[in-house]
Design an enzyme around this catalytic site. Structure first.
Site: not given
Ligand code: NAD
Ligand code: UGA
Length: 439
Positions: A121, A266
Protein backbone atom coordinates in the site's frame (compact mmCIF):
# COMPACT_ATOMS: atom_id res chain seq x y z
CA UNK A 1 4.07 -18.01 -15.64
CA UNK A 2 7.16 -17.32 -13.49
CA UNK A 3 6.45 -15.01 -10.58
CA UNK A 4 8.75 -13.56 -7.92
CA UNK A 5 7.30 -12.12 -4.73
CA UNK A 6 9.70 -9.84 -2.87
CA UNK A 7 8.71 -9.60 0.80
CA UNK A 8 7.20 -12.72 2.36
CA UNK A 9 5.11 -11.27 5.19
CA UNK A 10 1.34 -11.39 5.71
CA UNK A 11 0.65 -10.24 2.16
CA UNK A 12 3.65 -11.56 0.20
CA UNK A 13 3.51 -15.07 1.59
CA UNK A 14 -0.24 -15.41 1.16
CA UNK A 15 -0.10 -13.91 -2.35
CA UNK A 16 2.86 -16.14 -3.32
CA UNK A 17 1.24 -19.31 -2.00
CA UNK A 18 -2.13 -18.55 -3.61
CA UNK A 19 -0.55 -17.59 -6.95
CA UNK A 20 1.28 -20.92 -6.88
CA UNK A 21 -2.09 -22.53 -6.22
CA UNK A 22 -3.32 -20.77 -9.39
CA UNK A 23 -0.71 -22.88 -11.24
CA UNK A 24 2.19 -20.42 -11.48
CA UNK A 25 5.81 -21.08 -10.60
CA UNK A 26 6.45 -18.77 -7.65
CA UNK A 27 9.59 -17.77 -5.74
CA UNK A 28 8.95 -16.02 -2.42
CA UNK A 29 11.96 -13.91 -1.45
CA UNK A 30 12.70 -12.15 1.83
CA UNK A 31 15.73 -10.51 3.48
CA UNK A 32 14.79 -12.18 6.77
CA UNK A 33 16.93 -15.32 6.79
CA UNK A 34 15.13 -16.93 9.71
CA UNK A 35 11.78 -16.48 7.99
CA UNK A 36 13.06 -18.13 4.81
CA UNK A 37 14.82 -20.93 6.75
CA UNK A 38 11.59 -21.64 8.63
CA UNK A 39 9.56 -21.62 5.43
CA UNK A 40 11.99 -24.07 3.82
CA UNK A 41 11.39 -26.36 6.82
CA UNK A 42 7.63 -25.98 6.49
CA UNK A 43 7.32 -23.72 9.56
CA UNK A 44 4.93 -20.81 9.03
CA UNK A 45 6.31 -17.47 10.27
CA UNK A 46 2.79 -16.17 10.99
CA UNK A 47 -0.49 -17.58 12.27
CA UNK A 48 -2.90 -17.47 9.36
CA UNK A 49 -5.61 -20.15 9.11
CA UNK A 50 -5.19 -22.42 6.08
CA UNK A 51 -1.86 -20.94 4.96
CA UNK A 52 0.23 -23.98 5.94
CA UNK A 53 -1.88 -26.28 3.74
CA UNK A 54 -1.57 -24.06 0.66
CA UNK A 55 2.18 -23.66 1.21
CA UNK A 56 2.76 -27.37 1.81
CA UNK A 57 0.76 -28.39 -1.25
CA UNK A 58 2.55 -26.01 -3.59
CA UNK A 59 6.01 -26.80 -2.26
CA UNK A 60 5.21 -30.49 -2.80
CA UNK A 61 4.22 -29.83 -6.41
CA UNK A 62 7.40 -27.73 -6.81
CA UNK A 63 5.43 -24.62 -7.76
CA UNK A 64 6.54 -22.68 -4.67
CA UNK A 65 10.04 -22.06 -3.34
CA UNK A 66 11.70 -19.71 -0.87
CA UNK A 67 14.93 -17.77 -1.07
CA UNK A 68 16.90 -14.82 0.27
CA UNK A 69 18.59 -14.47 -3.14
CA UNK A 70 17.26 -11.40 -4.94
CA UNK A 71 19.39 -12.02 -8.04
CA UNK A 72 17.86 -15.45 -8.54
CA UNK A 73 14.37 -14.10 -7.85
CA UNK A 74 14.64 -11.27 -10.35
CA UNK A 75 16.35 -13.26 -13.10
CA UNK A 76 13.90 -16.16 -12.85
CA UNK A 77 10.68 -14.12 -12.89
CA UNK A 78 8.61 -12.51 -15.62
CA UNK A 79 6.44 -10.74 -13.06
CA UNK A 80 7.86 -9.35 -9.81
CA UNK A 81 5.56 -8.42 -6.94
CA UNK A 82 6.78 -5.91 -4.37
CA UNK A 83 5.09 -6.85 -1.07
CA UNK A 84 7.26 -5.24 1.58
CA UNK A 85 6.07 -3.10 4.49
CA UNK A 86 5.16 0.59 4.22
CA UNK A 87 5.10 1.56 7.91
CA UNK A 88 4.17 5.03 9.06
CA UNK A 89 6.86 7.63 9.71
CA UNK A 90 6.51 9.94 12.72
CA UNK A 91 4.59 12.48 10.63
CA UNK A 92 2.08 9.82 9.48
CA UNK A 93 3.43 9.57 5.92
CA UNK A 94 4.22 6.13 4.51
CA UNK A 95 7.87 5.09 4.73
CA UNK A 96 8.83 4.04 1.22
CA UNK A 97 12.41 2.97 1.95
CA UNK A 98 11.65 -0.77 1.67
CA UNK A 99 9.66 -0.43 -1.56
CA UNK A 100 12.36 1.69 -3.16
CA UNK A 101 15.13 -0.63 -1.95
CA UNK A 102 13.37 -3.47 -3.77
CA UNK A 103 12.91 -1.31 -6.87
CA UNK A 104 16.62 -0.58 -6.92
CA UNK A 105 17.45 -4.28 -6.36
CA UNK A 106 15.26 -5.15 -9.34
CA UNK A 107 17.05 -2.56 -11.48
CA UNK A 108 20.41 -3.97 -10.43
CA UNK A 109 19.57 -7.57 -11.34
CA UNK A 110 17.14 -7.29 -14.27
CA UNK A 111 18.03 -9.39 -17.29
CA UNK A 112 15.14 -8.59 -19.64
CA UNK A 113 11.52 -7.39 -19.76
CA UNK A 114 9.76 -7.55 -16.39
CA UNK A 115 6.40 -6.47 -15.07
CA UNK A 116 7.08 -4.87 -11.69
CA UNK A 117 3.92 -4.99 -9.62
CA UNK A 118 3.52 -2.93 -6.51
CA UNK A 119 1.29 -4.80 -4.07
CA UNK A 120 2.33 -2.82 -1.01
CA UNK A 121 0.00 0.00 0.00
CA UNK A 122 1.75 3.13 -1.23
CA UNK A 123 1.00 6.82 -1.68
CA UNK A 124 0.00 8.10 -5.07
CA UNK A 125 3.09 8.76 -7.14
CA UNK A 126 5.03 5.75 -5.87
CA UNK A 127 4.58 3.81 -9.11
CA UNK A 128 6.36 6.60 -10.95
CA UNK A 129 9.06 6.67 -8.24
CA UNK A 130 9.58 2.92 -8.66
CA UNK A 131 9.95 3.44 -12.41
CA UNK A 132 12.49 6.22 -11.85
CA UNK A 133 14.44 4.10 -9.37
CA UNK A 134 14.64 1.10 -11.70
CA UNK A 135 15.65 3.35 -14.61
CA UNK A 136 18.32 4.94 -12.41
CA UNK A 137 19.87 1.52 -11.71
CA UNK A 138 19.73 0.51 -15.39
CA UNK A 139 21.46 3.77 -16.29
CA UNK A 140 24.21 3.07 -13.72
CA UNK A 141 24.69 -0.33 -15.34
CA UNK A 142 24.83 1.37 -18.74
CA UNK A 143 22.07 -0.86 -20.09
CA UNK A 144 18.61 -0.21 -21.41
CA UNK A 145 15.81 -2.67 -20.78
CA UNK A 146 12.08 -2.60 -21.21
CA UNK A 147 9.85 -2.96 -18.15
CA UNK A 148 6.43 -1.94 -16.92
CA UNK A 149 5.28 -0.84 -13.50
CA UNK A 150 1.82 -1.89 -12.32
CA UNK A 151 -0.13 -1.00 -9.19
CA UNK A 152 -2.12 -3.97 -7.90
CA UNK A 153 -3.27 -3.16 -4.36
CA UNK A 154 -4.26 -5.98 -2.04
CA UNK A 155 -7.55 -6.07 -0.13
CA UNK A 156 -7.16 -9.25 1.93
CA UNK A 157 -7.98 -9.28 5.65
CA UNK A 158 -5.73 -11.04 8.12
CA UNK A 159 -7.29 -14.18 9.53
CA UNK A 160 -9.29 -14.63 6.30
CA UNK A 161 -6.52 -13.96 3.83
CA UNK A 162 -6.58 -17.22 1.87
CA UNK A 163 -10.28 -16.86 1.21
CA UNK A 164 -9.98 -13.14 0.46
CA UNK A 165 -7.08 -13.61 -1.97
CA UNK A 166 -8.83 -16.39 -3.84
CA UNK A 167 -12.32 -14.84 -3.75
CA UNK A 168 -11.73 -11.09 -4.08
CA UNK A 169 -14.59 -8.63 -4.64
CA UNK A 170 -12.44 -7.06 -7.35
CA UNK A 171 -8.92 -7.01 -8.76
CA UNK A 172 -7.53 -3.53 -9.29
CA UNK A 173 -4.84 -3.11 -11.92
CA UNK A 174 -3.24 0.25 -12.53
CA UNK A 175 -0.98 0.17 -15.57
CA UNK A 176 0.26 2.13 -18.53
CA UNK A 177 0.75 -0.54 -21.17
CA UNK A 178 -1.50 -3.10 -22.79
CA UNK A 179 1.26 -5.70 -22.56
CA UNK A 180 1.47 -5.36 -18.76
CA UNK A 181 -2.33 -5.39 -18.45
CA UNK A 182 -2.49 -8.64 -20.46
CA UNK A 183 0.24 -10.21 -18.31
CA UNK A 184 -1.68 -9.28 -15.16
CA UNK A 185 -4.77 -10.95 -16.56
CA UNK A 186 -2.66 -14.08 -17.01
CA UNK A 187 -1.42 -13.82 -13.42
CA UNK A 188 -5.06 -13.76 -12.24
CA UNK A 189 -6.39 -15.97 -15.03
CA UNK A 190 -8.15 -18.29 -12.56
CA UNK A 191 -10.13 -15.35 -11.19
CA UNK A 192 -10.57 -13.67 -14.57
CA UNK A 193 -12.25 -16.69 -16.13
CA UNK A 194 -14.43 -17.01 -13.03
CA UNK A 195 -15.87 -13.54 -13.62
CA UNK A 196 -14.14 -11.68 -10.80
CA UNK A 197 -14.57 -7.98 -11.64
CA UNK A 198 -11.35 -6.38 -12.93
CA UNK A 199 -10.86 -2.63 -12.59
CA UNK A 200 -8.19 -1.60 -15.04
CA UNK A 201 -7.11 1.99 -14.59
CA UNK A 202 -4.04 4.19 -14.41
CA UNK A 203 -1.38 3.69 -11.73
CA UNK A 204 -2.34 6.78 -9.72
CA UNK A 205 -6.01 5.79 -9.51
CA UNK A 206 -5.13 2.25 -8.42
CA UNK A 207 -2.89 3.61 -5.68
CA UNK A 208 -5.67 5.87 -4.43
CA UNK A 209 -8.34 3.13 -4.58
CA UNK A 210 -6.49 1.24 -1.85
CA UNK A 211 -6.27 4.19 0.55
CA UNK A 212 -9.82 5.28 -0.24
CA UNK A 213 -11.15 1.80 0.56
CA UNK A 214 -9.31 1.40 3.87
CA UNK A 215 -10.09 4.95 4.96
CA UNK A 216 -13.77 4.53 4.15
CA UNK A 217 -13.98 1.34 6.22
CA UNK A 218 -12.20 3.09 9.11
CA UNK A 219 -14.67 5.97 8.89
CA UNK A 220 -17.54 3.48 8.96
CA UNK A 221 -16.18 1.88 12.14
CA UNK A 222 -15.57 5.21 13.86
CA UNK A 223 -19.09 6.28 12.88
CA UNK A 224 -20.69 3.26 14.53
CA UNK A 225 -18.41 3.56 17.55
CA UNK A 226 -19.51 7.15 18.11
CA UNK A 227 -23.09 6.04 17.53
CA UNK A 228 -22.51 3.43 20.26
CA UNK A 229 -21.32 6.09 22.72
CA UNK A 230 -24.41 8.15 21.99
CA UNK A 231 -26.68 5.10 22.21
CA UNK A 232 -25.44 4.42 25.72
CA UNK A 233 -26.41 7.94 26.76
CA UNK A 234 -29.94 7.81 25.30
CA UNK A 235 -30.82 4.19 26.08
CA UNK A 236 -30.69 2.94 22.48
CA UNK A 237 -29.11 -0.30 21.27
CA UNK A 238 -26.36 0.17 18.68
CA UNK A 239 -26.46 -3.48 17.59
CA UNK A 240 -30.07 -3.04 16.53
CA UNK A 241 -29.33 0.34 14.99
CA UNK A 242 -26.49 -1.18 12.93
CA UNK A 243 -28.68 -4.10 11.89
CA UNK A 244 -31.48 -1.83 10.71
CA UNK A 245 -29.04 0.58 9.02
CA UNK A 246 -27.40 -2.36 7.26
CA UNK A 247 -30.72 -3.45 5.77
CA UNK A 248 -30.43 -0.41 3.55
CA UNK A 249 -28.52 -1.74 0.56
CA UNK A 250 -26.78 1.61 0.19
CA UNK A 251 -25.22 1.22 3.64
CA UNK A 252 -24.60 -2.57 4.01
CA UNK A 253 -24.28 -4.28 7.41
CA UNK A 254 -20.55 -4.95 7.02
CA UNK A 255 -18.03 -3.05 9.15
CA UNK A 256 -20.76 -1.67 11.38
CA UNK A 257 -19.77 -3.59 14.51
CA UNK A 258 -19.17 -1.26 17.41
CA UNK A 259 -16.20 -2.16 19.57
CA UNK A 260 -13.13 -0.92 21.38
CA UNK A 261 -11.66 0.81 18.32
CA UNK A 262 -10.05 -0.45 15.14
CA UNK A 263 -6.44 -1.60 15.13
CA UNK A 264 -4.11 -3.61 12.93
CA UNK A 265 -1.27 -2.97 10.57
CA UNK A 266 -3.35 -1.06 8.06
CA UNK A 267 -6.34 1.07 9.11
CA UNK A 268 -4.34 3.14 11.62
CA UNK A 269 -1.39 3.66 9.25
CA UNK A 270 -3.35 4.07 6.02
CA UNK A 271 -5.76 6.65 7.47
CA UNK A 272 -2.76 8.70 8.65
CA UNK A 273 -1.07 8.29 5.27
CA UNK A 274 -4.05 9.54 3.27
CA UNK A 275 -4.40 12.55 5.56
CA UNK A 276 -0.72 13.22 4.85
CA UNK A 277 -1.23 12.82 1.08
CA UNK A 278 -4.11 15.30 1.26
CA UNK A 279 -2.05 17.79 3.29
CA UNK A 280 0.81 17.57 0.80
CA UNK A 281 -1.73 18.49 -1.86
CA UNK A 282 -3.07 21.46 0.11
CA UNK A 283 -6.21 19.73 1.39
CA UNK A 284 -7.44 18.86 4.85
CA UNK A 285 -9.22 15.49 4.79
CA UNK A 286 -11.52 16.34 7.69
CA UNK A 287 -13.67 13.20 7.64
CA UNK A 288 -10.68 10.87 7.92
CA UNK A 289 -8.96 13.06 10.51
CA UNK A 290 -12.09 12.87 12.64
CA UNK A 291 -12.29 9.09 12.22
CA UNK A 292 -8.70 8.80 13.49
CA UNK A 293 -9.44 11.03 16.47
CA UNK A 294 -12.67 9.17 17.26
CA UNK A 295 -10.73 5.89 17.21
CA UNK A 296 -8.19 7.17 19.75
CA UNK A 297 -11.02 8.46 21.95
CA UNK A 298 -12.89 5.15 21.66
CA UNK A 299 -10.00 3.22 23.26
CA UNK A 300 -9.84 5.70 26.15
CA UNK A 301 -13.63 5.60 26.55
CA UNK A 302 -13.34 1.85 27.09
CA UNK A 303 -10.89 2.42 29.95
CA UNK A 304 -13.22 5.08 31.36
CA UNK A 305 -16.16 2.67 31.17
CA UNK A 306 -14.25 0.03 33.13
CA UNK A 307 -12.91 2.43 35.76
CA UNK A 308 -16.22 4.26 36.24
CA UNK A 309 -18.23 1.05 36.56
CA UNK A 310 -15.79 -0.50 39.05
CA UNK A 311 -15.31 2.70 41.05
CA UNK A 312 -11.56 2.23 40.87
CA UNK A 313 -9.29 -0.45 39.45
CA UNK A 314 -6.47 0.22 41.93
CA UNK A 315 -5.25 -3.05 43.42
CA UNK A 316 -7.84 -5.04 41.46
CA UNK A 317 -7.13 -7.86 39.02
CA UNK A 318 -8.70 -7.64 35.59
CA UNK A 319 -8.99 -10.61 33.28
CA UNK A 320 -8.40 -9.55 29.67
CA UNK A 321 -9.44 -12.02 26.97
CA UNK A 322 -7.94 -11.44 23.50
CA UNK A 323 -4.92 -9.25 22.82
CA UNK A 324 -4.57 -9.37 19.02
CA UNK A 325 -6.24 -6.62 16.99
CA UNK A 326 -8.78 -9.10 15.65
CA UNK A 327 -9.42 -12.86 15.90
CA UNK A 328 -7.57 -15.55 13.88
CA UNK A 329 -4.28 -13.70 13.70
CA UNK A 330 -1.15 -13.34 15.82
CA UNK A 331 -0.74 -9.74 14.64
CA UNK A 332 -0.56 -7.18 17.44
CA UNK A 333 0.32 -4.14 15.32
CA UNK A 334 -1.67 -1.17 16.67
CA UNK A 335 -3.98 -3.50 18.62
CA UNK A 336 -6.34 -1.64 21.00
CA UNK A 337 -4.94 -3.85 23.78
CA UNK A 338 -1.62 -1.98 23.50
CA UNK A 339 -3.40 1.17 24.67
CA UNK A 340 -6.04 -0.26 26.99
CA UNK A 341 -3.79 -2.56 29.08
CA UNK A 342 -1.12 0.06 29.86
CA UNK A 343 -3.83 2.57 30.76
CA UNK A 344 -5.50 0.14 33.20
CA UNK A 345 -2.10 -0.72 34.68
CA UNK A 346 -1.28 2.99 35.13
CA UNK A 347 -4.53 3.27 37.07
CA UNK A 348 -3.34 0.54 39.43
CA UNK A 349 -4.84 -2.64 37.94
CA UNK A 350 -3.10 -6.01 37.64
CA UNK A 351 -3.87 -7.96 34.46
CA UNK A 352 -4.40 -11.67 34.00
CA UNK A 353 -4.77 -12.43 30.33
CA UNK A 354 -5.36 -15.14 27.79
CA UNK A 355 -5.14 -14.85 24.00
CA UNK A 356 -5.05 -17.84 21.65
CA UNK A 357 -2.25 -16.39 19.46
CA UNK A 358 -1.12 -13.02 20.80
CA UNK A 359 1.30 -13.88 23.60
CA UNK A 360 4.55 -14.05 21.61
CA UNK A 361 4.05 -10.55 20.23
CA UNK A 362 2.40 -9.13 23.37
CA UNK A 363 5.27 -10.18 25.61
CA UNK A 364 7.77 -7.93 23.85
CA UNK A 365 5.37 -5.16 22.92
CA UNK A 366 4.15 -4.88 26.54
CA UNK A 367 7.53 -5.74 28.09
CA UNK A 368 7.67 -2.59 30.22
CA UNK A 369 4.43 -3.66 31.96
CA UNK A 370 5.47 -7.28 32.49
CA UNK A 371 5.38 -6.97 36.31
CA UNK A 372 1.68 -6.23 36.11
CA UNK A 373 0.67 -8.83 33.51
CA UNK A 374 0.22 -12.55 34.08
CA UNK A 375 -0.06 -14.60 30.89
CA UNK A 376 -2.43 -17.53 31.54
CA UNK A 377 -3.07 -20.86 29.85
CA UNK A 378 -6.78 -20.37 29.24
CA UNK A 379 -9.75 -18.09 29.90
CA UNK A 380 -10.67 -19.83 33.16
CA UNK A 381 -7.20 -19.45 34.64
CA UNK A 382 -7.23 -15.78 33.63
CA UNK A 383 -10.64 -15.17 35.20
CA UNK A 384 -9.83 -16.90 38.48
CA UNK A 385 -9.40 -14.34 41.28
CA UNK A 386 -10.20 -11.42 38.95
CA UNK A 387 -12.74 -8.71 39.68
CA UNK A 388 -13.69 -8.17 36.04
CA UNK A 389 -13.58 -9.88 32.67
CA UNK A 390 -12.81 -7.67 29.66
CA UNK A 391 -13.26 -9.11 26.18
CA UNK A 392 -11.01 -7.20 23.80
CA UNK A 393 -10.97 -9.55 20.79
CA UNK A 394 -13.87 -11.71 19.67
CA UNK A 395 -12.09 -15.06 19.27
CA UNK A 396 -14.72 -17.76 18.75
CA UNK A 397 -13.70 -19.63 21.88
CA UNK A 398 -14.74 -16.61 23.99
CA UNK A 399 -18.26 -16.85 22.60
CA UNK A 400 -18.91 -20.17 24.32
CA UNK A 401 -17.45 -19.59 27.80
CA UNK A 402 -18.92 -21.44 30.78
CA UNK A 403 -20.10 -18.23 32.39
CA UNK A 404 -21.16 -19.81 35.70
CA UNK A 405 -17.72 -21.39 36.05
CA UNK A 406 -16.05 -18.07 35.32
CA UNK A 407 -18.26 -16.21 37.80
CA UNK A 408 -17.69 -18.73 40.60
CA UNK A 409 -13.91 -18.33 40.38
CA UNK A 410 -13.97 -14.51 40.37
CA UNK A 411 -13.68 -12.03 43.24
CA UNK A 412 -16.32 -9.72 41.78
CA UNK A 413 -18.60 -10.03 38.78
CA UNK A 414 -17.95 -7.22 36.32
CA UNK A 415 -18.05 -8.25 32.65
CA UNK A 416 -17.02 -5.77 29.94
CA UNK A 417 -17.87 -7.19 26.56
CA UNK A 418 -16.06 -4.71 24.32
CA UNK A 419 -17.00 -6.64 21.16
CA UNK A 420 -20.69 -7.18 22.02
CA UNK A 421 -20.45 -10.95 21.61
CA UNK A 422 -22.89 -11.60 24.48
CA UNK A 423 -25.04 -8.50 24.08
CA UNK A 424 -28.05 -10.38 22.73
CA UNK A 425 -27.90 -12.91 25.58
CA UNK A 426 -30.08 -11.67 28.44
CA UNK A 427 -28.98 -14.43 30.81
CA UNK A 428 -25.48 -12.95 31.10
CA UNK A 429 -26.96 -9.90 32.82
CA UNK A 430 -28.30 -12.19 35.57
CA UNK A 431 -24.81 -13.56 36.26
CA UNK A 432 -22.63 -10.49 35.76
CA UNK A 433 -22.69 -6.73 36.05
CA UNK A 434 -22.58 -6.65 32.26
CA UNK A 435 -21.62 -3.80 29.92
CA UNK A 436 -21.24 -3.99 26.17
CA UNK A 437 -20.53 -1.15 23.78
CA UNK A 438 -23.62 0.89 23.00
CA UNK A 439 -26.05 -1.80 24.11
P1 NAD B 1 5.04 -7.60 6.77
O1 NAD B 1 5.83 -6.72 7.67
O2 NAD B 1 4.30 -8.75 7.34
O3 NAD B 1 6.00 -8.19 5.62
C1 NAD B 1 6.94 -7.45 4.93
C2 NAD B 1 8.12 -8.37 4.61
O4 NAD B 1 9.01 -7.70 3.73
C3 NAD B 1 8.96 -8.76 5.83
O5 NAD B 1 9.04 -10.18 5.90
C4 NAD B 1 10.34 -8.14 5.57
O6 NAD B 1 11.40 -8.91 6.06
C5 NAD B 1 10.34 -8.08 4.05
N1 NAD B 1 11.28 -7.13 3.48
C6 NAD B 1 11.59 -5.88 3.88
N2 NAD B 1 12.50 -5.33 3.07
C7 NAD B 1 12.78 -6.24 2.10
C8 NAD B 1 13.63 -6.26 0.97
N3 NAD B 1 14.37 -5.21 0.65
N4 NAD B 1 13.66 -7.37 0.22
C9 NAD B 1 12.92 -8.44 0.53
N5 NAD B 1 12.08 -8.48 1.59
C10 NAD B 1 12.01 -7.40 2.37
O7 NAD B 1 4.05 -6.62 5.99
P2 NAD B 1 2.60 -6.98 5.41
O8 NAD B 1 1.59 -6.92 6.51
O9 NAD B 1 2.68 -8.18 4.56
O10 NAD B 1 2.33 -5.69 4.50
C11 NAD B 1 3.02 -5.50 3.29
C12 NAD B 1 2.31 -4.39 2.51
O11 NAD B 1 1.00 -4.84 2.13
C13 NAD B 1 2.09 -3.10 3.29
O12 NAD B 1 2.21 -2.01 2.41
C14 NAD B 1 0.66 -3.21 3.77
O13 NAD B 1 0.06 -1.95 3.97
C15 NAD B 1 0.01 -3.92 2.62
N6 NAD B 1 -1.18 -4.71 2.99
C16 NAD B 1 -1.17 -5.45 4.12
C17 NAD B 1 -2.29 -6.23 4.44
C18 NAD B 1 -2.33 -7.05 5.69
O14 NAD B 1 -3.39 -7.57 5.99
N7 NAD B 1 -1.26 -7.21 6.43
C19 NAD B 1 -3.38 -6.25 3.56
C20 NAD B 1 -3.33 -5.49 2.39
C21 NAD B 1 -2.22 -4.72 2.11
C1 UGA C 1 -8.19 -4.41 6.63
C2 UGA C 1 -9.17 -4.40 5.46
O1 UGA C 1 -10.41 -4.98 5.86
C3 UGA C 1 -8.60 -5.16 4.25
O2 UGA C 1 -9.49 -5.06 3.16
C4 UGA C 1 -7.24 -4.56 3.88
O3 UGA C 1 -6.65 -5.27 2.83
C5 UGA C 1 -6.32 -4.59 5.09
O4 UGA C 1 -6.95 -3.87 6.20
C6 UGA C 1 -5.02 -3.92 4.82
O5 UGA C 1 -4.94 -3.03 4.00
O6 UGA C 1 -4.11 -4.35 5.51
P1 UGA C 1 -7.47 -6.18 8.50
O7 UGA C 1 -6.79 -5.01 9.10
O8 UGA C 1 -6.73 -7.44 8.33
O9 UGA C 1 -8.02 -5.78 7.03
O10 UGA C 1 -8.74 -6.53 9.36
P2 UGA C 1 -10.26 -6.00 9.44
O11 UGA C 1 -11.14 -7.17 9.49
O12 UGA C 1 -10.55 -4.98 8.43
O13 UGA C 1 -10.27 -5.31 10.88
C7 UGA C 1 -9.53 -4.14 11.15
C8 UGA C 1 -9.90 -3.60 12.52
O14 UGA C 1 -11.21 -3.06 12.51
C9 UGA C 1 -9.88 -4.65 13.62
O15 UGA C 1 -9.32 -4.11 14.79
C10 UGA C 1 -11.35 -4.97 13.82
O16 UGA C 1 -11.65 -5.42 15.12
C11 UGA C 1 -11.97 -3.61 13.57
N1 UGA C 1 -13.39 -3.69 13.14
C12 UGA C 1 -13.69 -4.25 11.94
C13 UGA C 1 -14.38 -3.16 13.96
O17 UGA C 1 -14.10 -2.65 15.07
N2 UGA C 1 -15.69 -3.22 13.53
C14 UGA C 1 -16.03 -3.76 12.34
O18 UGA C 1 -17.23 -3.77 12.01
C15 UGA C 1 -15.01 -4.30 11.53
Amino acid sequence: MKIGVVGSGYVGLVAGACLADFGHEVICMDVDEKKIDDLKKGVMPIYEPGLDDVVERNVRYKRLSFTTDIDLTVKNSDVLFIAVGTPPKDDGSADLQYVLAVASDIGKHMNGYKVIVDKSTVPVGTGQLVKKTVNGELKKRGVSMDFDVVSNPEFLREGKSIHDFTHPDRIVIGCESEKAGEMMKKVYRVLYINNTPFVVTNIETAEMIKYASNAFLAVKISFINEMALLSEKVGANVQEIAKAMGMDGRISPKFLHAGCGYGGSCFPKDTKAIVDIAAKNGLEFKVIKSAIEANEIQKMKMVEKIVDSMGSVKGKTICVLGLTFKPETDDMRDAPSLVILPELIRKGAKIKTFCPQGFKEAKWRLAEYSDSIEYCNDSYEAASGSSAVVILTEWNQFRGLDLERIKTSMKDNFFFDLRNIYSADDSIRKIFKYSGVGV
